[in-house]
Motif scaffolding. Structure first.
Motif: not given
Length: 410
Positions: A148-169
């Motif tokens: 599995n080749d990762y060019r970026d972090a997955w969950i890290d930064g998630f809320f920077s891209w999904n500002k309307t979501l929370t950890q309960e989403s």
């Protein structure tokens, strides 16, 4: 013979930066005699002719372009695309734009497994769902090796891209589960920076999984040495500092912070070549020392890359550990680099080099930066050795990794 299956959402002739890594690696990997490469990728309907300067040996490389039914509908126009995106995210709970492609690719691989006889699979992210579905395939066929080749972090930064979501989403929790599964159900993890590897390893509970850092790099074949005339846009009496590529998502604010430094010489000009945020456009429109050039076709970029006195690289505070792709253009054209970022492994490696300038963008650090720039005199040859980032060398490193995993008994 090693049969390598590469599952990558974006690949040449797709012409955006997301296709660069694997388009470049495949160009060199195919030269290994005992390697047969099967590429499963998405078909894009707007493409350039060979944007990454690769020559495919059809005897060694088989490319299959796949699209899900919904992705094909997207190509019919903007209205279709918006409606399909809503269906995929709100109804089908797709986690990323490559979700449909990833499902389609694994279905294809299952159907053709006995024809391809895969020795090893490389799942490239983003799209992150590709790693997840490849790991589900690995669960069914454990004898086939998986990277599995990762060019970026997955969950890290998630809320920077999904500002309307929370950890309960639901969507967030789903991606946490997918990330955990993919990190713990493969044979190896490959990342592009040491910091990213450490972030992912903290989520890894399977101590049998191997890990490697194989960065991106520059390709000497891309050096453009024809018609390198001094650009009309540059000022010969000024120090011309260029930022190439997109400048948004926090990096625009870092740039504004940089140019607000009190000791910038009036002999310095900044050129922003590429897409920038509307926020930044508004704030630079009356500045005399900043010029924005919206777009220059890649075939005409050579003179700007070559004659820029400095290449400017900017990281935002959250993704400070990234090595932006444009830093490799500076290495290729032997240009001194100005790197605006928190400390990272690249800075630690080069911060004492004569041609490498770093600031963490604090007031004090920027003062020192512009003092160094004012006294800098470029020699004929760049003093800093960037040979570790030659993509031909990196491709060989990846090949050795592939061989090691295929030949291992684990």
């Amino acid at each position: 013979m090693i049969n390598l299956v590469l599952i990558v959402q974006r690949f040449s002739p797709y012409d955006k930066v997301g296709a660069r890594r694997w388009s470049k690696f495949v160009h060199y990997l195919q030269k290994n005699e005992n390697l047969k490469i099967y590429i499963l990728t998405q078909n894009y309907f707007s493409q350039s002719a060979n944007p990454w300067n690769i020559q495919i040996d059809k005897a060694k490389v088989n490319i299959t372009y796949l699209n899900s039914f919904l992705d094909r509908l997207k190509s019919k126009g903007r209205v279709y695309s918006r409606v399909i995106n809503l269906i995929q995210t709100k109804i089908l709970s797709y986690t990323d734009e490559g979700y449909g492609f990833s499902i389609k690719a694994i279905q294809y691989l299952k159907k053709n497994r006995e024809i391809i006889l895969p020795s090893i699979i490389i799942a490239s992210s983003p799209a992150y769902s590709t790693c997840y579905f490849a790991s589900k395939f690995k669960e069914t066929f454990p004898e086939i090796k998986l990277i599995n080749d990762y060019r970026d972090a997955w969950i890290d930064g998630f809320f920077s891209w999904n500002k309307t979501l929370t950890q309960e989403s639901y969507l967030y929790k789903k991606q946490v589960r997918m990330e955990q599964f993919s990190l713990n159900n493969c044979d190896a993890i490959v990342t592009v920076t040491p910091e990213l590897l450490q972030k992912l390893k903290t989520k890894n509970t399977n101590n049998k999984i191997k890990s490697y850092v194989i960065t991106n790099g520059y390709d000497k074949r891309d050096y453009f040495d024809e018609n390198l005339n001094f650009p009309n846009e540059f000022n010969r009496s000024k120090v011309n500092i260029c930022h190439f590529g997109t400048l948004d998502f926090g990096r625009d604010k870092e740039f504004l912070k940089l140019i607000s430094s009190k000791n910038i010489s009036d002999k310095i000009m900044f050129y922003l070549i590429g897409s920038i945020s509307e926020y930044l456009k508004e704030r630079i429109k009356n500045l005399q020392n900043v010029t924005h050039i919206e777009h220059i076709p890649s075939k005409f970029l050579g003179p700007f890359l070559y004659y820029a006195n400095f290449h400017l690289i900017i990281n935002d505070a959250e993704f400070y550990y990234a090595y932006g792709s444009k830093i490799f253009d500076a290495m290729l054209y032997s240009r001194p680099i100005i790197f605006i970022s928190k400390e990272n492994s690249l800075i630690e490696k080069y911060e004492n080099e004569y041609d490498f300038f770093h600031s963490n963008n604090s007031i004090e650090s920027n003062i020192r930066l512009f003092e160094r720039i004012s006294f800098y005199k470029k020699s004929e040859e760049l003093n800093t050795d960037y040979s570790d980032f030659d993509i031909k060398t990196l491709s060989n490193k990846y090949y050795q990794t592939i061989k090691e995993l295929v030949n291992s008994d684990d």
